[in-house]
Design a protein around this motif. Sequence first.
Motif, short mmCIF file in Angstrom:
data_model
loop_
_atom_site.label_atom_id
_atom_site.label_comp_id
_atom_site.label_asym_id
_atom_site.label_seq_id
_atom_site.Cartn_x
_atom_site.Cartn_y
_atom_site.Cartn_z
N GLY A 89 0.83 -1.21 0.11
CA GLY A 89 0.00 -0.13 0.04
C GLY A 89 0.79 1.24 -0.05
N ALA A 90 2.17 1.09 -0.19
CA ALA A 90 2.91 2.31 -0.16
C ALA A 90 2.73 3.20 -1.35
CB ALA A 90 4.47 1.80 -0.02
N ILE A 91 2.27 2.48 -2.57
CA ILE A 91 1.87 3.40 -3.62
C ILE A 91 0.57 2.93 -4.16
CG2 ILE A 91 4.19 3.88 -4.47
CD1 ILE A 91 3.91 1.74 -6.66
N PRO A 92 -0.34 3.71 -4.64
CA PRO A 92 -1.43 3.14 -5.35
C PRO A 92 -1.15 2.71 -6.88
CG PRO A 92 -1.54 5.66 -5.59
CD PRO A 92 0.09 5.06 -4.82
N SER A 93 -2.07 1.95 -7.69
CA SER A 93 -1.80 1.13 -8.61
C SER A 93 -1.53 2.29 -9.90
CB SER A 93 -2.70 0.36 -8.83
OG SER A 93 -4.18 0.85 -9.11
N ASP A 94 -2.13 3.76 -9.66
CA ASP A 94 -1.73 4.57 -10.69
C ASP A 94 -0.82 5.65 -10.19
OD1 ASP A 94 -3.27 5.58 -8.68
OD2 ASP A 94 -5.14 6.55 -9.86
N TRP A 95 0.14 5.33 -9.30
CA TRP A 95 1.07 6.14 -8.87
C TRP A 95 1.67 6.60 -10.07
CZ3 TRP A 95 6.58 5.66 -6.92
CH2 TRP A 95 6.67 6.39 -5.57
N THR A 96 1.96 8.07 -9.98
CA THR A 96 2.47 8.72 -11.27
C THR A 96 3.86 9.64 -10.64
OG1 THR A 96 0.35 9.15 -11.92
CG2 THR A 96 2.05 10.16 -13.24
N VAL A 97 4.82 9.08 -11.57
CA VAL A 97 6.04 10.13 -11.12
C VAL A 97 6.64 10.64 -12.41
CG1 VAL A 97 8.53 9.40 -10.76
CG2 VAL A 97 6.79 8.29 -9.42
N SER A 98 7.10 11.70 -12.24
CA SER A 98 7.88 12.34 -13.15
C SER A 98 9.21 12.34 -13.33
CB SER A 98 7.54 13.81 -13.14
OG SER A 98 8.04 14.75 -14.26
N CYS A 99 9.82 11.62 -14.36
CA CYS A 99 11.27 11.45 -14.47
C CYS A 99 12.01 12.56 -15.65
CB CYS A 99 11.31 10.13 -15.21
SG CYS A 99 13.09 9.61 -15.66
N SER A 100 12.89 13.26 -14.91
CA SER A 100 13.62 14.25 -15.64
C SER A 100 15.15 13.66 -16.04
CB SER A 100 13.85 15.35 -14.92
OG SER A 100 14.47 15.19 -13.61
N GLY A 101 15.33 12.24 -15.80
CA GLY A 101 16.59 11.94 -16.03
C GLY A 101 17.69 11.94 -14.86
N ARG A 108 22.89 14.19 -3.40
CA ARG A 108 23.49 13.18 -4.42
C ARG A 108 22.27 13.27 -5.49
NH1 ARG A 108 25.15 6.98 -4.04
NH2 ARG A 108 25.18 6.88 -6.21
N PRO A 109 23.01 13.27 -6.81
CA PRO A 109 22.09 12.85 -7.91
C PRO A 109 22.14 11.55 -8.12
CG PRO A 109 23.88 13.77 -8.62
CD PRO A 109 24.22 13.81 -7.03
N PHE A 110 20.79 10.78 -8.42
CA PHE A 110 20.72 9.35 -8.89
C PHE A 110 20.25 9.49 -10.23
CE2 PHE A 110 20.99 9.21 -4.47
CZ PHE A 110 21.74 7.98 -4.08
N LYS A 111 20.87 8.80 -11.12
CA LYS A 111 20.74 9.23 -12.43
C LYS A 111 19.57 8.09 -13.10
CE LYS A 111 24.67 11.49 -13.97
NZ LYS A 111 26.08 11.64 -14.07
N CYS A 112 18.70 8.50 -14.18
CA CYS A 112 18.06 7.46 -14.63
C CYS A 112 18.82 7.03 -15.97
CB CYS A 112 16.70 8.02 -15.23
SG CYS A 112 15.75 6.69 -16.04
N TRP A 113 18.73 5.69 -16.39
CA TRP A 113 19.66 5.47 -17.27
C TRP A 113 19.25 6.15 -18.74
CZ3 TRP A 113 17.39 3.69 -22.00
CH2 TRP A 113 16.11 3.25 -22.16
N LYS A 114 17.98 6.79 -18.90
CA LYS A 114 17.73 7.48 -20.11
C LYS A 114 17.90 8.91 -19.73
CE LYS A 114 14.08 8.11 -23.45
NZ LYS A 114 12.94 7.77 -23.88
N LYS A 115 19.14 9.45 -20.25
CA LYS A 115 19.53 10.79 -19.75
C LYS A 115 18.52 11.86 -19.87
CE LYS A 115 24.56 10.55 -20.44
NZ LYS A 115 25.60 10.45 -21.67
N GLY A 116 17.54 11.80 -21.02
CA GLY A 116 16.39 13.00 -21.13
C GLY A 116 15.61 12.66 -20.13
N GLY A 117 15.25 11.55 -19.69
CA GLY A 117 14.19 11.28 -18.61
C GLY A 117 13.06 10.91 -19.47
N HIS A 118 12.25 10.06 -18.72
CA HIS A 118 10.95 9.43 -19.34
C HIS A 118 9.71 10.24 -19.31
CE1 HIS A 118 13.71 6.03 -18.56
NE2 HIS A 118 13.08 5.82 -19.64
N GLY A 119 9.73 11.42 -18.59
CA GLY A 119 8.58 12.32 -18.47
C GLY A 119 7.64 11.48 -17.46
N ARG A 120 6.39 11.68 -17.76
CA ARG A 120 5.26 11.12 -16.68
C ARG A 120 5.09 9.50 -16.84
NH1 ARG A 120 0.02 12.20 -15.09
NH2 ARG A 120 -0.56 10.65 -16.48
N ILE A 121 5.49 8.79 -15.56
CA ILE A 121 5.58 7.51 -15.82
C ILE A 121 4.49 6.96 -14.28
CG2 ILE A 121 7.14 5.65 -14.57
CD1 ILE A 121 8.02 6.38 -17.52
N VAL A 122 3.85 5.91 -15.01
CA VAL A 122 3.09 5.24 -14.31
C VAL A 122 3.90 3.78 -14.07
CG1 VAL A 122 1.02 6.33 -14.67
CG2 VAL A 122 1.73 4.44 -15.99
#
Lengths: 600, 405
Positions: A330-342, A349-363
Amino acid sequence: MSPRLGSSLVRLWAFRLIGMILFGLLGFRLFQLQVLHSAEFREKSDNNRFRVLEIAAPRGVMRDRAGRLLVTNRSAYSCYGVPRELWKDPQSLRLLEQALGYEEGFLAQEVIQPNRRSFVPLRLKRDLSFHELSCFEELRNVIPGAFLEMEQKRAYPDLLAAHAIGYVSEVSKDELANWPGLRMGDLVGKRGLERLYDQDLRGKPGARVTVVNALGQEVAPAEDLGRVEPTAGKELWLTLDRDLQMLAESLLVGAIGAAVAMDVRTGGVLAMASTPTYDPRIFAGRVNTVDWNALLEDPLKPMLNRAVQTTYPPGSTIKMAMLLEGLESGAIPSDWTVSCSGSYTYGDRPFKCWKKGGHGRIVPLTALEQSCDVFFYRLGLQIGADGVHNAMHRLHLGETTGVDQTSEAQGLAPSENYYNRRYGPRGWTKGFVLSLAIGQGEVLVTPVQMCAYAAALANGAIWRQPHLVRAIFDPVTGEVTQRPAPSDTRIEASPENIALVREGMRRVVWGDAGTARAQRDPQVAICGKTGTAQNPHGDDHAWFVGFAPAEDPIIATCVLIEFGEHGSSVAAPISKEIMKRYVLTEQPERAELALQERAR
Amino acid sequence: MQRMLWGIELRLLAALLALVFIGLVANYSTSYVEGDLEHWHIYRQLIWAAAGVVLMAIVAATQPRYFQFFAYVFYGLGVLALLAVLVIGQTQMGAKRWLSLGAFQLQPSEFAKISTLLGLARWIGDYPRDANPTGLTLGALVMALIPTALILIEPDLGTALVYPILLFCMLAWGGAPFWHLLILAAPVIAVVTSWHLIVYATAFVVLVAAVFLSSRRWLPMALAAGIFLSIGTARPVLWNKLHPYQQKRLLTFLDPEADPLGSAYQIIQSKIAVGSGGLTGKGFLGGTQTQLKFLPEGHTDFIFSAWGEQFGFAGTIIVVGLFFIVFYRGIRLAARSHNPFHSLVAAGIVSLLTVQVLLNLFMTVGLLPVTGVPLPFISYGGSSLICWLVMSGLLLGVSMRWRDY
C-alpha cells in the motif's frame, strides 16, 4: 570261549598286521606331504590360486525428460594387482610402475606396501590408455600378480550439462572416512547430481572367484566357487531437455555466463547451462594433475556452475519484485505517477536514470516497460530497506532455492536489520535503498533464483522449487520413485497486482517503448524484463528474465552474461531463442494459431 | 564296584577322550574366521560332546549281556529308522539322510551302525560251532545288506560302503572260512580290476585258485568264478547308473590335477592344507587354507586337513597315533575277551572305527576318492559323535569285563 574264535591267534595277528600296514602307510604319506614336500605345498598355499574379484556395479545412467541418455557408461580396462605377490618382486613392480606411467616407487610405497600381506587384488590404475595397455601386455608374462579387468567408465554422449550433472572421480581419503561402504579406488560423485544422488546411482558391487596360474594370470573363471552379481545403480530421470540444453549451451558459447530454463507448470529445470564449461571425462579415473591444475588456475573458473553457485546484483530485473511490494504494502497506489527528468536528487547526491533525457510522466506499467530508474528510486524511498527485503523474500530472492545442486549460493536480500548490524544504526542512510530498488548495491541473486522468480510471475500464483530430478528408476525392481513433493509456496500477492506486473513484462517486449522491442517474434508471445547490472570489476552484467507465451505461459528463462553490458541486446536474444524453441516444440498448434491471427 | 572303577582300560579311555578334545579344538578353529567366531557349530558340538560322554559312561556301566539280549531288537529298530528316513526324511542337497526330531536332525545311518554291529555280533557269536559255516556267512550277509541297500537308496555312498567292510571284518574275526571271505571280496576285486583286461584276468585266476585251494571243492570255485565274471560284466552298466557327481568324484580321484575346478578341488585344497602345515604347522587359528575358507567342508569331511594345516606333522601324527592306540588296545581286548559276543563287539567297533578313520584320512591325503565319510570323534556332526561315544562306552564296558563268560 568259542573254539571258532579261540583257535585264531593267526587272525589276531592278521588284523594287527593289516592295521599296522595301513596306519604305517598313512603315517608315511603324512611324512611325505608335511615334511618331504612341505615347501612345495607351502608355496601353493601362500599364493593360493583362487582370487576373489569385485565386479563393479554399473553406475546408474541419467536420462533427459524424453528418456534420452545424458550420462551413461562404457567399458574400459583397469589394471589390478595382488599386493602380496607384487611385494615379493620389487623388480617387476618397478616395471609395472613404468608401464602404467607412475613415478618410480609410487605403487610400491603408496599402494602396495600398506597392503603387502593381502591376497585381495587392488586396483592400480583405471581406464588404461592404449599406450599403457600395450606396455602392460608386453610385461604381462614377467609380472606375477598383475592383471587387467574390464570395468565401466562414465561416458557422456553429448557432453551436455557438465555443471548440473557434475562428475565422478576416485574417492578421497576424507570421503572414505565419512561415507560408509566405500573402498579405496571406488568412484564417487563429486559435484552436482552425481554427488547429491550418489547413494542411488552407486549400486552394490558383486564378486566373482577366478583361478589363476603361477604367474597370476587368470586361467578360468570359477563360477562353481561362487559369484555374486552386482546390483546396478538406479537411473535418474531428469527434467532437463536434451535439445533445449544443447541450444542453451550453443547460444552461450564464447560468453561467460549462465542460462536457466524452467517449466512454469512443474518447476522442472529444462536447461541449465554455464560457460565456460569443462570436459567431465578428465575426471573419469585418477585425475591427471596437469588437467586438474589447469582447471583450478583458469581465471574464468570453468568448474563454477554460474547458474547456481555465483551471485550477481540483479539490476533492473528486480523491478517486478519491487513494484509488487509497493502495491501490496500500500506504499503506492496502482496509478501512482512519477515524473522522470533523467535524474533524481536525494540528499546532496544525484541518482541518474539510465535515460539521460528522462521518461517524463511514468506510471507503474510504463515504469516496467521503459525500466525507469527514477520511478523506482522514489518507490524505494516509499518502501524502505525492509520493503526491499520483503519484496525479495516474497519471491525467494536472495535465498537458496533448494534446487538439487551442490554448493548453491544464497545471495543477499538486505533489510534494515542487516544495515544496522553492518554499518551501525547511524552508519547508513536511506540513500542506500535507492540503489537497492533498481537492483544495485548489496542485493545479490543467482540465475536459478531469477528463473524461479520469472516462473512464479508467469504462473501467477505459486513459486515452484526448481529441480532437475523428476524420478528415480530402479532397473532391478522396475520401481519408479517420484521426486518427493517439492516445497512450492503460494505467492503472497493479490491477483490484480500480479496481473499488473505481468502486463508490464509483456510491454517490455510488445510495448511501443519497451526495452526489449527487438525480441518481438510473430510466433511466440514473449514477456520479460531486461537488466544491466553495474559491475565494479569491469563492464556491466547483462540480464534477461522472461516467460512465454504471454497467455498461459509454459516456460520461464533467465540468462546472465557477465560483462555483457546490455541485457536487451545480449541476454534477451538468447532467452528468446530458448523459449521459442520450447514453445514451438511443445505447442506447435498454438504457434500456428498465433501466426494465423497475425496474418488476418 | 572295584571292577567298574579299576577295570577300565585307562590307555583306551585316555586316547578316546583325547580324540574328543582334539575334535573340539579342530571345530573351534574351523568356526573361527578372520578374528571372529563366525559359526555357531562349535557350540552345538560342545553340547553333543558333553551329552555323548555322559552316554558313554552309562553304556560302559551297563552289563553287555543286556545289549546281547536285545541285540536283534536294536537291529530291527535300526532298520526301521532307515526306512523312516526314506519315507519321512529331510531332503538336503539331493539326499534324504536326516530325520527331523524337533530342533535336532538325526542321521539314522550313524545309529544303524551300532545296531547292525550288535546284531551281527549276536548272530556270529551265537552260531553253533559244529554247524555248517555257510549258514553263518549267509545270515550275516543278509543282515548287513539290508541296511546297506537302504542307505544306498538315500543315497549316501560313503556310509553305505562302511557296512560291507564291517561285515567282512566281523566274519573274519568270527571264524568264517577263508574262502567265504574270498567270495565276499570277489565283487569288490572284480569292480576294481574290471577297468583293465589283463589285470582283470590275472585277478580272476588268482582268486579262483585261492578259493579252490582253501576249500578243496569245485562248487565254491565255480561260485567265485560266477560272481567275479557277472560283476565284472555288470560294472559298466552299473557305472552309468551312478550320479554324475559320484562318477566325477571317482574319476577325478585318478587325476585330480586335470580338473582343478570340479570335484578334485577338494582334494587339491586338502593336500595343500595338510602339506603346507609342514613339521609343526602354522599355529592354532593360523591356517590360511582353513581360515581363508579355501578349504571346503573344513569342519566335516576335511577337518583333518584343517588340523594338519595348523599343527603340522606333529599334530597329525598325534591324531593318527591316538587312533592307532584305540585300534591296538581294542583288538587286543577283543582277542582276550572270553565271551564271544564281547569279543565280536570289540572287534566290530575297532574295525568300524579303523575303517572309517582310514577311509577319511586316506581321502584327506589324496590316496582315496572323496566319499564323504566323516572322521570319527573329530568331524562336526552330532549323530556321528554321539554314536562313536556310545560305541566307546560299549568298548570300555567290554574292557571292564573281559574275564566274564
